[in-house]
Design a protein around this motif. Structure first.
Motif, PDB file in Angstrom:
ATOM      1  N   THR A 121      13.516   0.186 -10.142  1.00  0.00           N
ATOM      2  CA  THR A 121      13.425   1.597  -9.736  1.00  0.00           C
ATOM      3  C   THR A 121      11.989   1.985  -9.425  1.00  0.00           C
ATOM      4  N   TYR A 122      11.021   1.472 -10.186  1.00  0.00           N
ATOM      5  CA  TYR A 122       9.610   1.739  -9.896  1.00  0.00           C
ATOM      6  C   TYR A 122       9.230   1.132  -8.550  1.00  0.00           C
ATOM      7  N   SER A 123       9.706  -0.080  -8.289  1.00  0.00           N
ATOM      8  CA  SER A 123       9.376  -0.760  -7.037  1.00  0.00           C
ATOM      9  C   SER A 123       9.873   0.020  -5.832  1.00  0.00           C
ATOM     10  N   VAL A 124      11.077   0.606  -5.954  1.00  0.00           N
ATOM     11  CA  VAL A 124      11.676   1.318  -4.823  1.00  0.00           C
ATOM     12  C   VAL A 124      11.145   2.740  -4.709  1.00  0.00           C
ATOM     13  N   SER A 125      11.118   3.482  -5.827  1.00  0.00           N
ATOM     14  CA  SER A 125      10.806   4.912  -5.761  1.00  0.00           C
ATOM     15  C   SER A 125       9.309   5.197  -5.671  1.00  0.00           C
ATOM     16  N   VAL A 126       8.475   4.364  -6.274  1.00  0.00           N
ATOM     17  CA  VAL A 126       7.031   4.608  -6.263  1.00  0.00           C
ATOM     18  C   VAL A 126       6.320   3.733  -5.230  1.00  0.00           C
ATOM     19  N   LEU A 127       6.653   2.452  -5.211  1.00  0.00           N
ATOM     20  CA  LEU A 127       5.970   1.529  -4.311  1.00  0.00           C
ATOM     21  C   LEU A 127       6.679   1.372  -2.973  1.00  0.00           C
ATOM     22  N   SER A 128       7.845   2.001  -2.825  1.00  0.00           N
ATOM     23  CA  SER A 128       8.612   1.988  -1.573  1.00  0.00           C
ATOM     24  C   SER A 128       8.954   0.585  -1.083  1.00  0.00           C
ATOM     25  N   TYR A 129       9.185  -0.326  -2.034  1.00  0.00           N
ATOM     26  CA  TYR A 129       9.757  -1.618  -1.677  1.00  0.00           C
ATOM     27  C   TYR A 129      11.235  -1.421  -1.333  1.00  0.00           C
ATOM     28  N   SER A 130      11.787  -2.316  -0.543  1.00  0.00           N
ATOM     29  CA  SER A 130      13.229  -2.299  -0.296  1.00  0.00           C
ATOM     30  C   SER A 130      13.948  -2.824  -1.533  1.00  0.00           C
ATOM     31  N   SER A 131      15.247  -2.561  -1.620  1.00  0.00           N
ATOM     32  CA  SER A 131      16.017  -3.026  -2.769  1.00  0.00           C
ATOM     33  C   SER A 131      16.011  -4.545  -2.861  1.00  0.00           C
ATOM     34  N   SER A 132      16.040  -5.226  -1.713  1.00  0.00           N
ATOM     35  CA  SER A 132      16.037  -6.690  -1.719  1.00  0.00           C
ATOM     36  C   SER A 132      14.716  -7.227  -2.255  1.00  0.00           C
ATOM     37  N   LYS A 133      13.601  -6.603  -1.898  1.00  0.00           N
ATOM     38  CA  LYS A 133      12.307  -7.050  -2.402  1.00  0.00           C
ATOM     39  C   LYS A 133      12.159  -6.722  -3.881  1.00  0.00           C
TER      40      LYS A 133
ATOM     41  N   THR B  66       6.143   6.815   2.161  1.00  0.00           N
ATOM     42  CA  THR B  66       6.026   5.504   2.789  1.00  0.00           C
ATOM     43  C   THR B  66       4.736   4.851   2.332  1.00  0.00           C
ATOM     44  N   TYR B  67       4.848   3.688   1.750  1.00  0.00           N
ATOM     45  CA  TYR B  67       3.683   2.994   1.212  1.00  0.00           C
ATOM     46  C   TYR B  67       2.861   2.416   2.363  1.00  0.00           C
ATOM     47  N   THR B  68       1.546   2.551   2.261  1.00  0.00           N
ATOM     48  CA  THR B  68       0.651   2.052   3.301  1.00  0.00           C
ATOM     49  C   THR B  68      -0.197   0.929   2.745  1.00  0.00           C
ATOM     50  N   PRO B  69      -0.741   0.069   3.609  1.00  0.00           N
ATOM     51  CA  PRO B  69      -1.539  -1.068   3.129  1.00  0.00           C
ATOM     52  C   PRO B  69      -2.740  -0.659   2.297  1.00  0.00           C
ATOM     53  N   SER B  70      -3.219   0.558   2.446  1.00  0.00           N
ATOM     54  CA  SER B  70      -4.395   0.990   1.696  1.00  0.00           C
ATOM     55  C   SER B  70      -4.092   1.257   0.235  1.00  0.00           C
ATOM     56  N   GLY B  71      -2.793   1.251  -0.112  1.00  0.00           N
ATOM     57  CA  GLY B  71      -2.419   1.474  -1.502  1.00  0.00           C
ATOM     58  C   GLY B  71      -2.173   2.934  -1.806  1.00  0.00           C
ATOM     59  N   THR B  72      -2.092   3.789  -0.789  1.00  0.00           N
ATOM     60  CA  THR B  72      -1.800   5.197  -0.999  1.00  0.00           C
ATOM     61  C   THR B  72      -0.440   5.518  -0.414  1.00  0.00           C
ATOM     62  N   SER B  73       0.011   6.724  -0.618  1.00  0.00           N
ATOM     63  CA  SER B  73       1.308   7.143  -0.113  1.00  0.00           C
ATOM     64  C   SER B  73       1.133   8.272   0.876  1.00  0.00           C
ATOM     65  N   ALA B  74       2.007   8.308   1.897  1.00  0.00           N
ATOM     66  CA  ALA B  74       1.944   9.370   2.893  1.00  0.00           C
ATOM     67  C   ALA B  74       2.309  10.711   2.276  1.00  0.00           C
ATOM     68  N   ILE B  75       3.075  10.713   1.225  1.00  0.00           N
ATOM     69  CA  ILE B  75       3.438  11.941   0.503  1.00  0.00           C
ATOM     70  C   ILE B  75       2.937  11.795  -0.924  1.00  0.00           C
ATOM     71  N   ASP B  76       2.510  12.909  -1.483  1.00  0.00           N
ATOM     72  CA  ASP B  76       1.944  12.857  -2.826  1.00  0.00           C
ATOM     73  C   ASP B  76       3.005  12.440  -3.842  1.00  0.00           C
ATOM     74  N   LEU B  77       2.800  11.286  -4.465  1.00  0.00           N
ATOM     75  CA  LEU B  77       3.717  10.793  -5.493  1.00  0.00           C
ATOM     76  C   LEU B  77       3.098  10.908  -6.888  1.00  0.00           C
ATOM     77  N   HIS B  78       2.094  11.769  -6.987  1.00  0.00           N
ATOM     78  CA  HIS B  78       1.359  11.850  -8.248  1.00  0.00           C
ATOM     79  C   HIS B  78       2.276  12.226  -9.413  1.00  0.00           C
ATOM     80  N   MET B  79       3.177  13.182  -9.214  1.00  0.00           N
ATOM     81  CA  MET B  79       4.040  13.611 -10.314  1.00  0.00           C
ATOM     82  C   MET B  79       4.958  12.498 -10.776  1.00  0.00           C
ATOM     83  N   LEU B  80       5.546  11.773  -9.799  1.00  0.00           N
ATOM     84  CA  LEU B  80       6.437  10.681 -10.162  1.00  0.00           C
ATOM     85  C   LEU B  80       5.672   9.547 -10.834  1.00  0.00           C
TER      86      LEU B  80
END
Length: 476
Positions: free
Chosen positions: A289-301, A422-436
């Motif tokens: 769940t962390y991989s998908v919701s915070v890091l925006s990995y796909s379910s398969s990854k 959407t996770y970007t190569p720089s390690g940041t998110s296009a939308i603020d995920l700070h609360m999550l």
């Protein structure tokens, strides 16, 4: 790692050199201590033949045990994949989207019952002549729970099927083969148990990507049906391999001796087992769940990351055993639990992708130490004669801990949406995920604190055992 629970290469190492005469002598001694008369007229010929099975039967037993742990512990260890789906927008279960606390309880009930069932299954083994029927009933119940879960549309359906029915069946299927297999091996008992229990990590390694692919292509319903049918097809022949021979599983050893229960080491060992089990399941359940919701990995990854965790855990169990033989099993156990807590506290909070992968690998290595060495340390601390009773009770306590650990983490996490950015190569998110991220940070702090407390408990057991025996040994 669930699960794993689990026994290891060294689990019965302390008794690996015992022969039939030593077992018979030990039984006589215990009877004498309990005021029972031993009948000298009892023949030993039949029992001796049972202690010398053919190589063909031993091979069949190893294959059967491997297949059993592949399914039971393997399925327990990949529940995070189902949790990620049930809590996602694609869920087929009403009211579960973002409800990690409620959904994780399904998996922890199943895992908890698998372990806690030892306190009921072990005495049942002593009373039933044909042990195959216990395992066969377990396979049928376990497979039925998985299959019926495929038709669930409400959360309570999952509690009834994938949790309760599955957990009861898994326990009936799991414990008989582990309890009776050592009786059919002499010099190679350690190898036999190690080979059988290696199936747990292999199961997690293989089932994780397979179930993720089935859910993606066929849906969770058919994925569960296929898993249930496959478990039944494999489990039925496995159930008829194991046979109960002679008096190798003595009912006197299924209850904890009162003098043992009064020892401080026993009390803190049980408390430490409760805490470690509760903390141990949290990373594996919330990894996906962390991989998908915070890091925006796909379910398969995300499922691939879970497979990596299982892979390094399987290697670590063997490695930890080798290290423990040189520096002491209790010492290694303490260090592994404390370092696993430190890895959670330092690597998981606010982890970007590279650091989270490092956490997955490091936790997989370190968490394997407790699962690998607990049974062996039980034999060392309480003696081989108390191993079965203490081990069964400790695993019952571990089941209770597993039942509470992940749901409490889910309560801390609360309800949230998947894939907020959407996770970007720089390690940041296009939308603020700070609360999550903050919520997951709190989960990591909770989990690290629980594991650290477990480490302190096992450290106290080490000190208490030395005091009880009247001597301190640096290698223990």
């Amino acid at each position: 790692m669930a699960a794993t629970e689990d026994i290891t290469l060294q689990e019965l190492h302390v008794s690996s050199q015992h022969r039939l005469e030593e077992h018979a002598g030990q039984a006589n001694l215990e009877d004498t201590m309990q005021g029972k008369e031993h009948k000298p007229s009892e023949p030993l010929h039949d029992e001796q033949e049972e202690w010398m099975p053919s190589r063909k039967y031993q091979t069949a037993l190893l294959a059967a045990g491997f297949a059993m742990t592949f399914h039971v512990i393997g399925i327990n260890s990949i529940y995070g994949i189902f949790q990620e789906f049930y809590t996602s927008p694609a869920t087929n279960i009403k009211g579960t989207q973002g409800q990690d606390a409620l959904v994780s309880l399904v998996g922890t009930i199943g895992t908890g019952l698998t372990w806690s069932g030892s306190i009921f299954v072990n005495p049942l083994i002593t009373r039933v002549k044909h042990i195959q029927w216990i395992m066969l009933s377990g396979v049928l119940i376990m497979s039925l729970g998985i299959f019926l879960a495929s038709f669930s549309t409400e959360l309570w359906h999952l509690y009834l099927t994938q949790a309760l029915v599955y957990g009861v069946g898994a326990s009936l299927y799991y414990f008989p083969i582990l309890a009776l297999t050592p009786a059919y091996f002499d010099q190679h008992r350690g190898f036999a148990l190690g080979f059988i229990l290696s199936g747990s990590s292999v199961g997690g390694l293989i089932l994780s990507p397979v179930m993720s692919a089935l859910i993606s292509h066929l849906g969770v319903g058919w994925a569960l049906r296929i898993l249930g049918i496959w478990n039944l097809v494999v489990g039925v022949p496995v159930s008829f391999v194991v046979k109960k021979r002679g008096n190798v599983y003595n009912s006197r050893r299924t209850r904890v001796d009162l003098n043992v229960a009064k020892r401080g080491a026993f009390i803190w060992q049980a408390f430490g087992a409760f805490l470690q089990a509760g903390g141990n399941v949290v990373p594996t359940y919330f990894l996906t769940t962390y991989s998908v919701s915070v890091l925006s990995y796909s379910s398969s990854k995300a499922s691939l990351l879970l497979s990596i965790n299982n892979a390094v855990n399987s290697v670590a169990r063997i490695t930890m055993g080798i290290i423990a033989d040189r520096v002491g099993r209790q010492n290694t156990l303490i260090v592994s639990v404390i370092l696993s807590a430190i890895s959670v506290l330092t690597l998981w909070p606010f982890a970007p992708r590279p650091r989270f992968i490092a956490f997955i690998v490091s936790y997989g290595v370190l968490a394997g130490g407790y699962n690998a060495l607990l049974p062996t340390t039980i034999a060392e601390v309480y003696g081989v004669q108390h191993y079965t009773s203490v081990n069964g009770f400790i695993y019952f306590i571990r089941g209770m801990g597993a039942l509470l650990g992940a749901p409490l983490a889910g309560v801390i996490l609360g309800s949230h949406q998947r894939g907020l950015g959407t996770y970007t190569p720089s390690g940041t998110s296009a939308i603020d995920l700070h609360m999550l991220r903050t919520k997951y940070n709190q989960v990591a702090m909770y989990d690290g604190a629980v594991l650290l407390a477990a480490g302190l408990c096992v450290a106290y057991v080490r000190w208490s055992d030395a005091r009880y025996k009247g001597r301190w040994q640096w290698i223990a």
